[in-house]
Enzyme design. Structure first.
Site, short mmCIF file in Angstrom:
data_model
loop_
_atom_site.label_atom_id
_atom_site.label_comp_id
_atom_site.label_asym_id
_atom_site.label_seq_id
_atom_site.Cartn_x
_atom_site.Cartn_y
_atom_site.Cartn_z
N ILE A 188 51.68 44.31 21.78
CA ILE A 188 50.50 44.78 21.06
C ILE A 188 50.13 43.76 19.98
O ILE A 188 50.86 43.62 18.97
CB ILE A 188 50.75 46.18 20.44
N ARG A 233 42.93 4.08 22.81
CA ARG A 233 44.23 3.59 23.23
C ARG A 233 44.11 2.38 24.17
O ARG A 233 43.43 2.46 25.19
CB ARG A 233 44.96 4.75 23.95
N GLY A 288 53.57 10.26 25.35
CA GLY A 288 54.62 10.88 24.53
C GLY A 288 54.08 11.68 23.36
O GLY A 288 54.57 12.76 23.03
N GLU A 331 45.52 40.71 29.17
CA GLU A 331 44.22 41.34 29.53
C GLU A 331 43.85 41.10 31.00
O GLU A 331 42.69 40.88 31.34
CB GLU A 331 43.11 40.87 28.59
N1 COS Z 1 35.33 50.71 34.46
C1 COS Z 1 35.30 52.04 34.56
N2 COS Z 1 36.14 52.73 35.36
C2 COS Z 1 37.06 52.01 36.07
C3 COS Z 1 37.13 50.62 35.99
C4 COS Z 1 36.22 49.97 35.16
N3 COS Z 1 36.23 48.65 35.05
N4 COS Z 1 38.12 50.19 36.79
C5 COS Z 1 38.64 51.28 37.36
N5 COS Z 1 38.00 52.39 36.92
C6 COS Z 1 38.26 53.76 37.32
C7 COS Z 1 38.06 53.79 38.82
O1 COS Z 1 36.69 54.02 39.16
C8 COS Z 1 38.94 54.95 39.25
O2 COS Z 1 38.30 56.18 39.04
P1 COS Z 1 37.63 56.99 40.30
O3 COS Z 1 38.78 57.24 41.22
O4 COS Z 1 37.05 58.17 39.64
O5 COS Z 1 36.63 56.04 40.88
C9 COS Z 1 40.09 54.88 38.26
O6 COS Z 1 39.61 54.14 37.13
C10 COS Z 1 41.30 54.19 38.84
O7 COS Z 1 40.92 52.94 39.34
P2 COS Z 1 41.85 52.13 40.35
O8 COS Z 1 42.30 53.02 41.48
O9 COS Z 1 41.17 50.85 40.69
O10 COS Z 1 43.11 51.87 39.41
P3 COS Z 1 44.48 51.13 39.66
O11 COS Z 1 45.57 51.92 39.06
O12 COS Z 1 44.60 50.70 41.09
O13 COS Z 1 44.31 49.85 38.69
C11 COS Z 1 43.99 47.53 38.13
C12 COS Z 1 43.68 48.74 39.03
C13 COS Z 1 45.13 46.69 38.67
C14 COS Z 1 42.69 46.76 38.21
C15 COS Z 1 44.25 47.91 36.67
O14 COS Z 1 45.48 48.58 36.53
C16 COS Z 1 44.26 46.69 35.76
O15 COS Z 1 43.21 46.17 35.37
N6 COS Z 1 45.46 46.21 35.42
C17 COS Z 1 45.61 45.17 34.46
C18 COS Z 1 45.77 45.81 33.13
C19 COS Z 1 45.79 44.83 32.06
O16 COS Z 1 44.85 44.07 31.90
N7 COS Z 1 46.88 44.86 31.32
C20 COS Z 1 47.04 43.98 30.24
C21 COS Z 1 46.64 44.65 28.99
S1 COS Z 1 46.71 43.51 27.70
S2 COS Z 1 45.29 44.24 26.62
#
Ligand code: COS
Length: 397
Positions: free
Chosen positions: A174, A283, A356, A379
């Protein structure tokens, strides 16, 4: 050195408001930033120094009016709605000058945009004007030790208690953990399994049961830590949006921010190219400058092309969201994945040209080499973004 590329600001993605903001932030980088840094050269070498520098940068950016990029006009922001192009210009310009200045502005956005997009009027009034003035520092608490790329696998819980909630669990990686005044915390509230059973809460630092004291030192020091929630009670006013909407809030926020992570990478890459060109001209080797060798020219040509392609993907994504108002999961994923991977290549090329010296602690390209690395992970790691883009391609237009 600290200017956003004046040529690309003429692209049709931008209006005069963007150009004026770009000039303002470039002038601040040239005139004010060195005083805020007090000679620390755009970065801080220790975890402690990074914490204190970010605590100076946030109010300084706020006083200069530059955090207007993070909120909408009704809360003191620059534009009627949060504008991805303004955020991207800010991040590109700041990153070119200082990784921590970019970090400070970016986190004011990431920790408050969920409130801008999904908060009610009272939640927005309580947080957003202070964010724009740099008077509160914010954080976004999504990841967990066992739920990084698979964000929906989170285990932190939010259980209804009276009219409020009790939060338990561990959030990690975080940014701003130890210095934030306000966190957006995601937890499993159980309306359904998986992504549909997650809610988002605004939790103030100092709420009993929230411990953000554990720091995580990383290769390019910036405030980062773990947040432990132990029977942390919050009132009904803490719930952001509706119960069960948390995953959509997280993904909607990331759709907006991923483009700007690409923009930060673009700023790092532009700085690396500046450094590489200066080095190539200065350089001498075997009786000629490095710039006179075709091998050098080819490398510089490749670096410049990677940079322009990144900029096109970034500002295409930002424009699509700002102007067409479309969900930009595909465009933002492409921009972040491409620009961060490209910046890593550009910076690696610059280090190679320095020989270097490129790996000597304190050299600008050495700092950039450390700073770019995490952007390919957080992210949305490049591999996750490849899957997201592939999924969108298979879905069809
Ligand atoms: N905006 C709005 N809703 C979204 C969305 C978006 N960009 N992406 C997904 N959703 C919604 C989907 O529409 C779905 O809802 P419905 O079933 O009602 O349509 C729901 O959320 C679940 O979506 P999905 O099945 O695609 O979710 P997954 O668990 O398969 O997740 C990924 C997909 C891998 C894309 C997601 O977990 C991700 O982005 N992971 C990376 C997270 C990340 O960035 N972590 C680092 C954080 S550091 S800040």
């Amino acid at each position: 050195m600290t200017h956003a590329d004046p040529e690309h600001l003429h692209w049709p993605f931008f209006d005069d408001g963007h150009r004026a903001y770009a000039r303002e932030i470039a002038a601040w980088c040239a005139r004010e930033l060195p005083q805020v840094e007090r000679g620390e050269g755009g970065h801080a070498d220790t975890d402690e120094a990074a914490h204190t520098l970010v605590q100076r940068l946030v109010p300084a950016l706020g006083r200069a009016g530059l955090l207007r990029a993070c909120v909408a006009a009704e809360h003191g922001g620059a534009r009627d709605a949060i504008d991805v192009r303004t955020l991207a210009i800010a991040r590109e310009t700041l990153a070119r000058a200082s990784g921590l200045a970019d970090f400070a502005l970016a986190m004011q956005g990431l920790g408050s945009v969920p409130v801008s997009l999904f908060g009610n009027a009272a939640q927005q009034r309580a947080l957003l004007p202070a964010v724009a003035r740099g008077e509160v520092i914010t954080a976004f608490a999504l990841s967990e030790p066992e739920a990084g790329s698979d964000a929906a696998a989170m285990q932190a819980t939010a259980v209804r208690s009276g009219d409020g909630w009790v939060l338990n669990g561990t959030k990690t990686w975080i940014s701003n953990a130890g210095i934030a005044d306000s966190f957006v915390v995601f937890a499993r509230s159980g309306e359904a399994s998986g992504a549909k059973g997650i809610s988002a809460f605004i939790v103030r630092a100092g709420t009993p049961g929230l411990d953000a004291s554990v720091r995580i030192p990383v290769i390019a020091p910036h405030p980062l830590g773990t947040v432990r929630l132990t029977d942390c009670r919050v009132g009904p006013e803490a719930l952001l949006g509706e119960a069960g909407q948390g995953f959509r809030i997280a993904m909607g926020t990331l759709d907006l921010f991923r483009t700007t992570v690409g923009a930060a990478a673009l700023g790092f890459a532009r700085r690396a190219l500046d450094e590489a060109v200066a080095r190539a001209k200065a350089r001498r080797m075997f009786g000629r400058t490095l710039a006179e060798y075709q091998l050098t020219q080819a490398r510089l040509g490749e670096m410049a092309t990677l940079i322009d392609a990144s900029a096109l993907l970034i500002y295409r994504s930002a424009w699509t969201r700002d102007v067409l108002g479309k969900r930009v999961t595909r465009e933002a994923s492409m921009a972040k994945m491409y620009a961060t991977e490209a910046a890593q290549q550009v910076i690696d090329g610059a280090v190679q040209l320095f020989g270097g010296l490129g790996v000597v602690r304190g050299n600008t390209v050495e700092r950039l080499y450390r700073e770019i690395r995490a952007l390919r992970i957080y992210e949305g790691a490049s591999e996750v973004l490849q899957l997201v883009i592939g999924g969108k391609v298979l879905e069809g237009p």
